[in-house]
Design a protein around this motif. Sequence first.
Motif, mmCIF file in Angstrom:
data_model
loop_
_atom_site.group_PDB
_atom_site.id
_atom_site.type_symbol
_atom_site.label_atom_id
_atom_site.label_comp_id
_atom_site.label_asym_id
_atom_site.label_seq_id
_atom_site.Cartn_x
_atom_site.Cartn_y
_atom_site.Cartn_z
ATOM 1 N N GLN A 264 2.696 12.141 -7.633
ATOM 2 C CA GLN A 264 1.886 12.819 -8.645
ATOM 3 C C GLN A 264 1.292 14.122 -8.130
ATOM 4 O O GLN A 264 1.169 15.090 -8.868
ATOM 5 C CB GLN A 264 0.742 11.893 -9.090
ATOM 6 C CG GLN A 264 1.200 10.746 -9.965
ATOM 7 C CD GLN A 264 0.115 9.697 -10.135
ATOM 8 O OE1 GLN A 264 -0.799 9.593 -9.337
ATOM 9 N NE2 GLN A 264 0.232 8.910 -11.203
ATOM 10 N N LEU B 240 3.193 6.615 -5.029
ATOM 11 C CA LEU B 240 2.862 6.992 -6.413
ATOM 12 C C LEU B 240 1.942 8.207 -6.418
ATOM 13 O O LEU B 240 2.170 9.189 -7.140
ATOM 14 C CB LEU B 240 2.176 5.803 -7.085
ATOM 15 C CG LEU B 240 1.600 6.043 -8.481
ATOM 16 C CD1 LEU B 240 2.724 6.214 -9.485
ATOM 17 C CD2 LEU B 240 0.705 4.884 -8.901
ATOM 18 N N TYR B 241 0.934 8.161 -5.548
ATOM 19 C CA TYR B 241 -0.013 9.269 -5.487
ATOM 20 C C TYR B 241 0.668 10.542 -4.973
ATOM 21 O O TYR B 241 0.457 11.632 -5.491
ATOM 22 C CB TYR B 241 -1.190 8.896 -4.574
ATOM 23 C CG TYR B 241 -2.205 9.999 -4.437
ATOM 24 C CD1 TYR B 241 -2.914 10.439 -5.547
ATOM 25 C CD2 TYR B 241 -2.429 10.616 -3.220
ATOM 26 C CE1 TYR B 241 -3.832 11.467 -5.435
ATOM 27 C CE2 TYR B 241 -3.353 11.631 -3.102
ATOM 28 C CZ TYR B 241 -4.051 12.059 -4.218
ATOM 29 O OH TYR B 241 -4.948 13.071 -4.114
ATOM 30 N N VAL C 294 -13.066 11.809 -5.714
ATOM 31 C CA VAL C 294 -11.795 12.410 -5.274
ATOM 32 C C VAL C 294 -10.964 12.721 -6.509
ATOM 33 O O VAL C 294 -10.996 13.832 -7.013
ATOM 34 C CB VAL C 294 -11.024 11.483 -4.307
ATOM 35 C CG1 VAL C 294 -9.825 12.210 -3.734
ATOM 36 C CG2 VAL C 294 -11.941 11.018 -3.178
ATOM 37 N N SER C 295 -10.235 11.761 -7.009
ATOM 38 C CA SER C 295 -9.536 11.970 -8.277
ATOM 39 C C SER C 295 -9.118 10.617 -8.824
ATOM 40 O O SER C 295 -9.000 9.648 -8.075
ATOM 41 C CB SER C 295 -8.309 12.862 -8.092
ATOM 42 O OG SER C 295 -7.241 12.112 -7.571
ATOM 43 N N GLU D 270 2.625 2.791 -11.869
ATOM 44 C CA GLU D 270 3.205 2.057 -10.754
ATOM 45 C C GLU D 270 4.470 1.293 -11.146
ATOM 46 O O GLU D 270 5.046 0.591 -10.338
ATOM 47 C CB GLU D 270 2.175 1.141 -10.101
ATOM 48 C CG GLU D 270 1.402 0.248 -11.028
ATOM 49 C CD GLU D 270 0.141 0.935 -11.544
ATOM 50 O OE1 GLU D 270 0.277 1.937 -12.277
ATOM 51 O OE2 GLU D 270 -0.966 0.488 -11.229
ATOM 52 N N LYS E 45 -6.315 4.500 -7.192
ATOM 53 C CA LYS E 45 -5.465 3.322 -7.024
ATOM 54 C C LYS E 45 -5.032 3.152 -5.583
ATOM 55 O O LYS E 45 -4.993 2.044 -5.055
ATOM 56 C CB LYS E 45 -4.227 3.445 -7.906
ATOM 57 C CG LYS E 45 -4.479 3.062 -9.341
ATOM 58 C CD LYS E 45 -3.207 3.230 -10.145
ATOM 59 C CE LYS E 45 -3.501 3.148 -11.628
ATOM 60 N NZ LYS E 45 -2.354 3.643 -12.404
ATOM 61 N N SER E 46 -4.672 4.288 -4.931
ATOM 62 C CA SER E 46 -4.227 4.152 -3.548
ATOM 63 C C SER E 46 -5.407 4.048 -2.591
ATOM 64 O O SER E 46 -5.247 3.520 -1.495
ATOM 65 C CB SER E 46 -3.300 5.298 -3.145
ATOM 66 O OG SER E 46 -3.497 6.412 -3.935
ATOM 67 N N PHE F 30 1.847 2.412 -3.440
ATOM 68 C CA PHE F 30 0.783 3.117 -4.158
ATOM 69 C C PHE F 30 0.569 4.513 -3.583
ATOM 70 O O PHE F 30 0.310 5.459 -4.328
ATOM 71 C CB PHE F 30 -0.503 2.292 -4.120
ATOM 72 C CG PHE F 30 -0.494 1.176 -5.118
ATOM 73 C CD1 PHE F 30 -1.014 1.359 -6.382
ATOM 74 C CD2 PHE F 30 0.076 -0.032 -4.810
ATOM 75 C CE1 PHE F 30 -0.977 0.343 -7.320
ATOM 76 C CE2 PHE F 30 0.125 -1.054 -5.737
ATOM 77 C CZ PHE F 30 -0.402 -0.864 -6.993
ATOM 78 N N LEU F 31 0.690 4.652 -2.251
ATOM 79 C CA LEU F 31 0.590 5.988 -1.661
ATOM 80 C C LEU F 31 1.740 6.859 -2.163
ATOM 81 O O LEU F 31 1.557 8.047 -2.442
ATOM 82 C CB LEU F 31 0.615 5.886 -0.126
ATOM 83 C CG LEU F 31 -0.651 5.299 0.486
ATOM 84 C CD1 LEU F 31 -0.496 5.143 1.989
ATOM 85 C CD2 LEU F 31 -1.851 6.183 0.175
ATOM 86 N N ALA G 172 0.829 -1.202 0.000
ATOM 87 C CA ALA G 172 0.000 0.000 0.000
ATOM 88 C C ALA G 172 0.865 1.254 0.000
ATOM 89 O O ALA G 172 0.524 2.263 -0.636
ATOM 90 C CB ALA G 172 -0.924 0.002 1.218
ATOM 91 N N ASP H 211 -6.244 9.739 -10.002
ATOM 92 C CA ASP H 211 -4.937 9.338 -9.474
ATOM 93 C C ASP H 211 -5.069 8.686 -8.112
ATOM 94 O O ASP H 211 -4.328 7.778 -7.758
ATOM 95 C CB ASP H 211 -4.017 10.564 -9.359
ATOM 96 C CG ASP H 211 -3.498 10.989 -10.717
ATOM 97 O OD1 ASP H 211 -3.529 10.151 -11.634
ATOM 98 O OD2 ASP H 211 -3.076 12.149 -10.853
ATOM 99 N N PHE H 212 -6.020 9.223 -7.332
ATOM 100 C CA PHE H 212 -6.159 8.753 -5.958
ATOM 101 C C PHE H 212 -6.780 7.361 -5.890
ATOM 102 O O PHE H 212 -6.534 6.625 -4.933
ATOM 103 C CB PHE H 212 -7.008 9.748 -5.156
ATOM 104 C CG PHE H 212 -7.191 9.372 -3.719
ATOM 105 C CD1 PHE H 212 -6.117 9.394 -2.848
ATOM 106 C CD2 PHE H 212 -8.428 8.977 -3.239
ATOM 107 C CE1 PHE H 212 -6.267 9.038 -1.518
ATOM 108 C CE2 PHE H 212 -8.591 8.623 -1.913
ATOM 109 C CZ PHE H 212 -7.510 8.651 -1.057
#
Lengths: 366, 292
Positions: A135, A131-132, B259-260, A259, B265-266, A128-129, A125, B262-263
């Motif tokens: 961005q 990655l966000y 939300v968005s 990712e 996925k997380s 992925f956080l 997780a 991009d968001f």
Amino acid sequence: MAKLVRGAAWLVLLVVLLALPLYLDAAWLKAGQYMMIGGVGAIGLTLVVGQAGQLSLAHAFFLLAGGTAYTVLSGPTGDDRVVGFGLDPGLSLLGAVVVSALLGLAFAPVAGRLRGIYLGVASLALVFLGLYFGQSAEELTGGTSTGRAPAPFSLFGFPFTNDGPQITLLGVPIQQAERTWYLFLLLTVLAFVIARGAVRGRVGRSWRAVRDNEAAAAVMGVSVLRAKAGAFAVSSAYGGLAGAMTVLWFDILKPDESEFGTYGINVSIAYLAMVIIGGLGSVPGALVGALIVNGLPQVLALYSADLGWFSGTGDGALTPILVSSFVYGAAIILVVLFEPGGLAAIGRRITQKRLRRQPGQPAEEP
Amino acid sequence: MNTFLQLTVNGLGKGAVFALLALGFVIIFKATEVVNFAHGSLVLFGGYLVVVTRDALGWVGASLAGIVSAGLLGLVVERLLLSRSRHADANSLALLTIGVDVIVTEEIVRRLGVTLPFLGGAWDAKPFQLGGITLFRTHLVALGVAAVLITAFWLAFKYSNWGVAMRAQAENREAAALMGIRSSRVTATAWLVAGLLAGVAVLFIATQDFSGAGLSRGTHSIALAAFPAAILGGLDSTAGAVVGGLVVGLVEALSAQYVSFDFSKSAVFLVMLVVLVVRPSGLFGTRERTRV
């Protein structure tokens, strides 16, 4: 006797590594530096996965965290597009390590509750956080399209670029490539020595106790939560250092768009591969694993330029990166099938045959 | 409100596909206690076979070929690699599947190159209106197919000899072997079934409606999003896989809208983290007990 021989071997290796910049050209030094980045990161991962028995797929996240922390701390203050604190680069490197360790600690409450594969996916997780974060936090990371340049490294005012005092050693000018080599070598040796100390000391014993049986460890007075949190924090600190080195090596901090990339799942898996191939928990093994996983694409790329391999481009081309992915994928399979102890176990067997360990002498870390 | 309804249907449709994938993880885990990190490569392999055979067999034939070959790859991996290392513990076998995943994925991505074909020709990009909301056929078909397959699996699991053997082995491997259950056969079919489900899933994933992209490395990472689905449901619970899949699908669809993108996925992983902190073995998973 055995100890003496082993000490001498390490000394010879160190001398060779110190002398290499006088003989290799910049491209090979650059490849070597990349292996050292992998070495530092893999040592951190082997501590948490192999010694403490906590599966972590989050290493790529800590690389990104460390790289970002270094770039932000050392970045120029006046830029209104990105945040920078204008700190001394040496201090910023230290700061990057601390920030990553704190992030690792922040994850500890989660890590403490989970076990095995649940922890592995939970730690995914973080990737992925990351990655966000890469961005969206453009003021820190520079954004996915352009990224931002890190401040060039310098220590006590001595620059690790081509500027500053010109030094010549045995007729070889010591410039950016050579200076960075020595810097990375210093960091790798430090990382290695500290990790060995931890593994051989009290800390390492508590990690292994938790790995082998949490309940038994708790009964014996080991604080399971603290041991787990400690292992995660130490491993994150190593990841952060490797991340700062990565940013210096690329000379840019550029978060990923998908990712897969410099800080993606594939990198987490590559680091796991180093650790498995080297032998879970073995610090020297982690270095050898890094040599294979991070070194192979670099070395293949350099050789192929000379030999004309991999000349194909575009669709279906075999690239050095692809070939080394095949090699380390196969290496993982072979290691699990035939030698679960990894290269470290093979190495140990060879030295044991040669040196005949004296009875009563404690075995090395498993 | 209409948007919400539409998102819910689409989210459930996505969730059904995640459920198929998560069920694959769970079946393998129940039979062998191995977590299959190579699931994404089974998905890619099935999809690739569809692409290769499409000209010769037509869409229906190619899809069948893809599904079967994904199942066979699962079987081959189990027979060739995992069954040969019985002495190794489940965790190192999980690491072994990472090696398999790296090789298969890299090779298929290399073969695909820059062509990123869409697979779900029969339902892809055919939206229709229903009571003022726009629905995508991919999501509806996915829901239907998943419902049928999961019910069939559940019935087989409950009533067939295979299901009894499977449950016995999940309960206690040694006792099941002593009672005359051939553990190698149970294990092999578990991998086969998981592969077949992965092969079905890819027909929905590599579409305009689901991922907006054709078969590519991205397909593999979508298969990875089924990981949180299996984990948050509980790795050893088939019902958990279905619930987890639907939760992941809904979370992704709703967070992408509100939300968005991009968001989103997380967001899936965040929800999983929250669930895990509250229930460390997932919603329906068996709690691990330690014995000293």
